[in-house]
Design a protein around this motif. Sequence first.
Motif, mmCIF file in Angstrom:
data_model
loop_
_atom_site.group_PDB
_atom_site.id
_atom_site.type_symbol
_atom_site.label_atom_id
_atom_site.label_comp_id
_atom_site.label_asym_id
_atom_site.label_seq_id
_atom_site.Cartn_x
_atom_site.Cartn_y
_atom_site.Cartn_z
ATOM 1 N N GLY A 170 -0.110 44.535 13.492
ATOM 2 C CA GLY A 170 -1.059 43.695 14.191
ATOM 3 C C GLY A 170 -2.375 44.352 14.525
ATOM 4 N N SER A 171 -2.802 44.155 15.743
ATOM 5 C CA SER A 171 -4.154 44.458 16.201
ATOM 6 C C SER A 171 -4.572 45.913 16.021
ATOM 7 C CB SER A 171 -4.266 44.089 17.681
ATOM 8 O OG SER A 171 -5.458 44.575 18.246
ATOM 9 N N THR A 172 -5.782 46.116 15.482
ATOM 10 C CA THR A 172 -6.335 47.470 15.398
ATOM 11 C C THR A 172 -6.838 47.935 16.753
ATOM 12 O OG1 THR A 172 -8.610 46.783 14.828
ATOM 13 C CG2 THR A 172 -7.041 47.041 13.016
ATOM 14 N N SER A 173 -7.046 47.002 17.687
ATOM 15 C CA SER A 173 -7.437 47.379 19.049
ATOM 16 C C SER A 173 -6.239 47.902 19.833
ATOM 17 C CB SER A 173 -8.028 46.172 19.800
ATOM 18 O OG SER A 173 -9.157 45.658 19.170
ATOM 19 N N VAL A 174 -5.091 47.262 19.658
ATOM 20 C CA VAL A 174 -3.886 47.648 20.386
ATOM 21 C C VAL A 174 -3.284 48.935 19.827
ATOM 22 C CG1 VAL A 174 -1.562 46.902 21.084
ATOM 23 C CG2 VAL A 174 -3.419 45.239 20.979
ATOM 24 N N ALA A 175 -3.515 49.200 18.537
ATOM 25 C CA ALA A 175 -2.878 50.343 17.873
ATOM 26 C C ALA A 175 -3.054 51.674 18.604
ATOM 27 C CB ALA A 175 -3.378 50.450 16.432
ATOM 28 N N PRO A 176 -4.271 52.053 19.046
ATOM 29 C CA PRO A 176 -4.388 53.335 19.750
ATOM 30 C C PRO A 176 -3.556 53.401 21.022
ATOM 31 C CG PRO A 176 -6.549 52.556 19.061
ATOM 32 C CD PRO A 176 -5.599 51.423 18.840
ATOM 33 N N LEU A 177 -3.479 52.292 21.761
ATOM 34 C CA LEU A 177 -2.691 52.289 23.000
ATOM 35 C C LEU A 177 -1.208 52.407 22.704
ATOM 36 C CD1 LEU A 177 -2.238 52.008 26.006
ATOM 37 C CD2 LEU A 177 -2.471 49.518 25.761
ATOM 38 N N VAL A 178 -0.671 51.608 21.783
ATOM 39 C CA VAL A 178 0.765 51.675 21.532
ATOM 40 C C VAL A 178 1.161 53.006 20.902
ATOM 41 C CG1 VAL A 178 1.135 49.198 21.419
ATOM 42 C CG2 VAL A 178 0.615 50.437 19.322
ATOM 43 N N THR A 179 0.263 53.618 20.159
ATOM 44 C CA THR A 179 0.539 54.951 19.622
ATOM 45 C C THR A 179 0.743 55.951 20.749
ATOM 46 O OG1 THR A 179 -0.734 54.526 17.612
ATOM 47 C CG2 THR A 179 -0.356 56.828 18.191
ATOM 48 N N GLU A 180 -0.177 55.946 21.723
ATOM 49 C CA GLU A 180 -0.052 56.862 22.856
ATOM 50 C C GLU A 180 1.167 56.539 23.709
ATOM 51 O OE1 GLU A 180 -1.812 59.633 23.222
ATOM 52 O OE2 GLU A 180 -2.652 59.026 21.294
ATOM 53 N N LEU A 181 1.449 55.254 23.899
ATOM 54 C CA LEU A 181 2.621 54.873 24.679
ATOM 55 C C LEU A 181 3.914 55.307 23.989
ATOM 56 C CD1 LEU A 181 1.660 51.275 25.895
ATOM 57 C CD2 LEU A 181 1.868 53.340 27.309
ATOM 58 N N ALA A 182 3.979 55.127 22.680
ATOM 59 C CA ALA A 182 5.180 55.521 21.948
ATOM 60 C C ALA A 182 5.413 57.025 22.031
ATOM 61 C CB ALA A 182 5.072 55.077 20.494
ATOM 62 N N LYS A 183 4.347 57.799 21.903
ATOM 63 C CA LYS A 183 4.470 59.255 22.026
ATOM 64 C C LYS A 183 4.965 59.643 23.418
ATOM 65 C CE LYS A 183 0.796 60.465 18.733
ATOM 66 N NZ LYS A 183 -0.566 61.026 18.607
ATOM 67 N N LYS A 184 4.390 59.029 24.432
ATOM 68 C CA LYS A 184 4.780 59.334 25.806
ATOM 69 C C LYS A 184 6.207 58.903 26.082
ATOM 70 C CE LYS A 184 2.389 60.731 28.621
ATOM 71 N NZ LYS A 184 2.142 62.096 29.155
ATOM 72 N N TYR A 185 6.601 57.770 25.528
ATOM 73 C CA TYR A 185 7.970 57.261 25.711
ATOM 74 C C TYR A 185 8.988 58.248 25.151
ATOM 75 C CZ TYR A 185 11.925 53.986 25.383
ATOM 76 O OH TYR A 185 13.145 53.370 25.508
ATOM 77 N N ILE A 186 8.716 58.741 23.952
ATOM 78 C CA ILE A 186 9.621 59.702 23.337
ATOM 79 C C ILE A 186 9.698 60.987 24.148
ATOM 80 C CG2 ILE A 186 9.857 61.231 21.330
ATOM 81 C CD1 ILE A 186 8.910 58.875 19.619
ATOM 82 N N ALA A 187 8.551 61.427 24.661
ATOM 83 C CA ALA A 187 8.503 62.678 25.416
ATOM 84 C C ALA A 187 9.032 62.546 26.836
ATOM 85 C CB ALA A 187 7.064 63.191 25.468
ATOM 86 N N SER A 188 9.282 61.323 27.286
ATOM 87 C CA SER A 188 9.623 61.099 28.692
ATOM 88 C C SER A 188 11.048 61.450 29.045
ATOM 89 C CB SER A 188 9.373 59.627 29.050
ATOM 90 O OG SER A 188 10.317 58.802 28.370
ATOM 91 N N GLY A 189 11.920 61.577 28.044
ATOM 92 C CA GLY A 189 13.317 61.868 28.340
ATOM 93 C C GLY A 189 14.114 60.651 28.750
ATOM 94 N N GLN A 190 13.625 59.475 28.456
ATOM 95 C CA GLN A 190 14.389 58.265 28.752
ATOM 96 C C GLN A 190 15.708 58.290 27.983
ATOM 97 O OE1 GLN A 190 13.417 55.511 30.821
ATOM 98 N NE2 GLN A 190 12.014 57.097 31.505
ATOM 99 N N PRO A 191 16.761 57.685 28.535
ATOM 100 C CA PRO A 191 18.049 57.654 27.834
ATOM 101 C C PRO A 191 17.892 57.083 26.426
ATOM 102 C CG PRO A 191 18.311 56.864 30.081
ATOM 103 C CD PRO A 191 16.827 57.031 29.861
ATOM 104 N N GLY A 192 18.391 57.830 25.458
ATOM 105 C CA GLY A 192 18.318 57.390 24.071
ATOM 106 C C GLY A 192 16.983 57.617 23.415
ATOM 107 N N TYR A 193 16.086 58.363 24.079
ATOM 108 C CA TYR A 193 14.733 58.544 23.529
ATOM 109 C C TYR A 193 14.748 59.146 22.140
ATOM 110 C CZ TYR A 193 14.753 63.612 24.181
ATOM 111 O OH TYR A 193 15.035 64.951 24.086
#
Length: 292
Positions: free
Chosen positions: A52-75
């Motif tokens: 989808g959106s090229t505007s949203v892409a930079p935000l979801v990229t950073e969120l996905a990286k942070k999500y993985i690094a956060s240590g959430q269960p099953g990350y």
Amino acid sequence: MRRSPRASVTTKPSLGGPVRQRATTIALAAIAATAVAAPVASAAKTTITMSGSTSVAPLVTELAKKYIASGQPGYNKVRFVLQQGGSDTGITDVSRGRVTIGNVSRTQQASDPGGLVFNKIAYDAICIITNPANPLGTLSQEQVSSIFTGRTRAWSQVPGARATGSIELISRTATSGTADAFREIFLGGQQSVAASAQVKSSNGLVQSTVLNTRGAIGFVSLDFVREGLKTINYQGVACTLRNAKSGQYKGVRPFSLVTRGAPSGEAKKFIKWAQSSAAAKAVVNTHWIPVS
């Protein structure tokens, strides 16, 4: 000793037919290992696909990286694959089951397929930009409308313009959520950008075209405003993150992660984290406006 999560970046064609642009695919995976133990076969990862959106892409990229690094269960069991192509592409892909999430940078429309859920994660400002050799002061909504619909065609008709000759309009393709939001906010929803405009498939292409064309004017997501570009005050208010957060700047639209029906599984966990965690809010606050 445990390794920290890491992200790998590759490229491949986007999903769907030949009209799609080639897009960056971002595969994000966390890898854990020990220096002394024998390697253990990793569990199968769940892939969350997005388009989808090229505007949203930079935000979801950073969120996905942070999500993985956060240590959430099953990350370490989640892998994100991101492709672009515009908000309408994301909506089409998710409605047809091609992707888990459609990234969308506009409000939901009556023409969108039924059964979709718009999970709002942030707001974003749209900035009107000009070449650095042609800085402008402020434009009213009527002036913006007149320029982008083609009624005003020469820079000599625009107070304060330093460029000469014809105005070169730079717009976005029909699948763009940024284009839809621009029409709704800046053109009153009843008009369209002139057919003479050059259309670009991404924020980045609009950015680079305006930066390299003296007589150009266009619009991009705030995150794509780079050094050298000139942003135009809209109705007397500068397009800045501070003004967008305060509500003074009116050129603001939502960012949503769209799912077919209510999100479930790993997508549900990621969306909930993106909407409610302090870590996600810290990411949003850097260039975007939190939902609450």
